[in-house]
Design a protein around this motif. Structure first.
Motif, PDB file in Angstrom:
ATOM      1  N   HIS A  29       0.839  -1.197   0.000  1.00 42.65           N
ATOM      2  CA  HIS A  29       0.000   0.000   0.000  1.00 42.65           C
ATOM      3  C   HIS A  29       0.875   1.248   0.000  1.00 42.65           C
ATOM      4  O   HIS A  29       2.081   1.171   0.243  1.00 42.65           O
ATOM      5  CB  HIS A  29      -0.908   0.030   1.242  1.00 42.65           C
ATOM      6  N   ASP A  50       0.599   5.008   2.099  1.00 42.46           N
ATOM      7  CA  ASP A  50      -0.129   5.484   3.271  1.00 42.46           C
ATOM      8  C   ASP A  50      -1.242   6.455   2.867  1.00 42.46           C
ATOM      9  O   ASP A  50      -1.091   7.243   1.939  1.00 42.46           O
ATOM     10  CB  ASP A  50       0.828   6.169   4.256  1.00 42.46           C
ATOM     11  N   HIS A  75       4.857   0.180   0.094  1.00 40.73           N
ATOM     12  CA  HIS A  75       5.528  -0.648   1.105  1.00 40.73           C
ATOM     13  C   HIS A  75       4.570  -1.692   1.664  1.00 40.73           C
ATOM     14  O   HIS A  75       3.348  -1.567   1.522  1.00 40.73           O
ATOM     15  CB  HIS A  75       6.106   0.227   2.222  1.00 40.73           C
TER      16      HIS A  75
HETATM   17 FE   LIG Z   1       2.038   2.151   5.692  1.00 42.46          FE
END
Ligand SMILES: [Fe+2]
Length: 285
Positions: free
Chosen positions: A116, A118, A258
Motif C-alpha cells: 500500500h 499510506d 511498502h
Molecule cells: Fe504504511
C-alpha cells in the motif's frame, strides 16, 4: 507526460536509481542536530529513489526528535488522525485490549500488511505525500518491510502498456467504502485515481493490494494493470527493496509503496515505530 519528455525522464531515472538496499543507507549522528553534509547526503539518495534509510547514533529518540528531523526536509504539516498522539505522530506497536481505536486497525497488531501507500483512504485534500518511520525497537522475529518507488512502478506499467497509466489515472479507478463504526460514519467513501500529479509534475501513487474493502473500476484494462502491478510487487527477484529496520534506523520517503511481514514480539523486543505522515512532499534541494 508526452512521450518525448517521458523517454528523457525515464532515461535519467533509470541511470540514477539505486540497485540495492545498501545504496539507500545514510549514517547520521543524531536526529535533532543533523549536519548540512548529512542532510545533503540524504537528499541525494531521495532524489534517486524517493526514499532513504538513515541510521542514527542517538541513545534515545522520542516523537519530537522525529518531527525535528523531518522539518529539515520541509516536512511540517502533519496528518492528525484517529490513532495519532496529540503531536500528530503515531506509535506503531501491538495495541492491547482497552487501548481505544488502535485495537481496531491492522497496523497496530502483529499481522502482516499488504502492499500500500499510506493514506490511500484519504481525500485528495489530505493526501499523504511523505512520511518518516523511525524504529525505536524491533520485534524478536519478523516485521520486515519491502519498499518500491512509485516512479519505478509508473515506468514498468507505462512500458508494458501505456493504457495501464490511463486506467490508473481515471478519477473513479479505486474506491474505498465509508468507514462506519459503532457510533456511525467515521469517514465517507473515497474515490480517486491511482496515479495523480502535483503542480511540479511529481507522481503520487494511491494504492492498496487489500482484497477486501476496495472497489476497483470494472474495466478490463484496469484489471490487467492491477495484475501486472501485482506481478512486479510479488516477484521474488523483482526490483523491490527488502529491509528490516533496526533500532535507531528510520525510513524517510515520498510515500513509497511498502508492506510489512508479520512479527513476534519478545522480551526486550516489543516492536515500536514512530510514524509521522505529512501533507508536504520532501524538499530534496
Ligand atoms: Fe504504511
Amino acid at each position: 507526460m508526452d512521450n518525448f519528455s517521458y523517454q528523457e525522464w525515464k532515461k535519467a531515472r533509470l541511470e540514477s536509481c539505486p540497485r540495492s538496499v545498501e545504496e539507500l543507507l545514510v549514517e547520521i549522528g543524531g536526529l535533532i542536530n543533523l549536519s548540512d553534509a548529512e542532510k545533503a547526503e540524504i537528499q541525494t539518495v531521495l532524489r534517486r529513489s524517493n526514499m532513504a534509510v538513515y541510521r542514527c547514533r542517538d541513545d534515545f529518540v522520542d516523537r519530537a526528535a522525529v518531527c525535528a528531523f523531518a522539518s529539515n526536509f520541509g516536512l511540517e504539516r502533519l496528518d492528525h488522525h484517529l490513532c495519532t498522539n496529540a503531536d500528530g505522530v503515531s506509535e506503531i506497536s501491538v495495541a492491547s485490549e482497552g487501548e481505544g481505536p488502535r485495537t481496531e486497525y491492522v497496523p497496530y497488531s502483529n499481522r502482516g500488511l499488504s502492499w500500500h501507500t499510506d493514506g490511500y483512504y484519504n481525500h485528495k485534500a489530505r493526501q499523504i505525500n511523505a512520511l518518516v518511520l523511525h524504529c525505536a525497537q524491533n520485534a524478536s522475529i519478523g516485521g520486515e518491510s519491502t519498499l518500491f518507488d512509485p516512479e519505478m512502478a509508473y515506468i514498468l506499467l507505462r512500458d508494458e502498456d501505456p493504457r495501464f497509466i490511463t486506467a490508473f489515472e481515471h478519477p473513479e479507478c479505486m474506491t474505498i467504502p465509508a468507514n462506519v463504526g459503532a457510533e456511525g460514519e467515521i469517514r465517507a467513501a473515497v474515490c480517486g485515481p491511482v496515479f495523480s500529479y502535483d503542480v511540479g509534475g511529481a507522481i503520487h501513487m494511491r494504492y492498496s493490494a487489500r482484497k477486501r474493502n476496495i472497489q476497483w473500476r470494472d474495466d478490463d484494462i484496469t484489471a490487467a494493470a492491477r495484475d501486472f502491478l501485482t506481478e512486479i510487487l510479488t516477484d521474488e527477484n523483482g526490483p523491490v527493496f527488502r529491509y528490516r529496520l533496526q533500532p535507531g534506523e528510520g525510513l524517510i520517503c515520498n510515500n513509497v509503496l511498502h508492506n510489512r511481514t508479520a512479527f513476534e514480539d519478545g522480551a526486550g523486543h516489543k516492536r515500536l515505530l514512530y510514524r509521522a505522515r505529512f501533507f508536504d512532499r520532501i524538499e530534496t534541494s
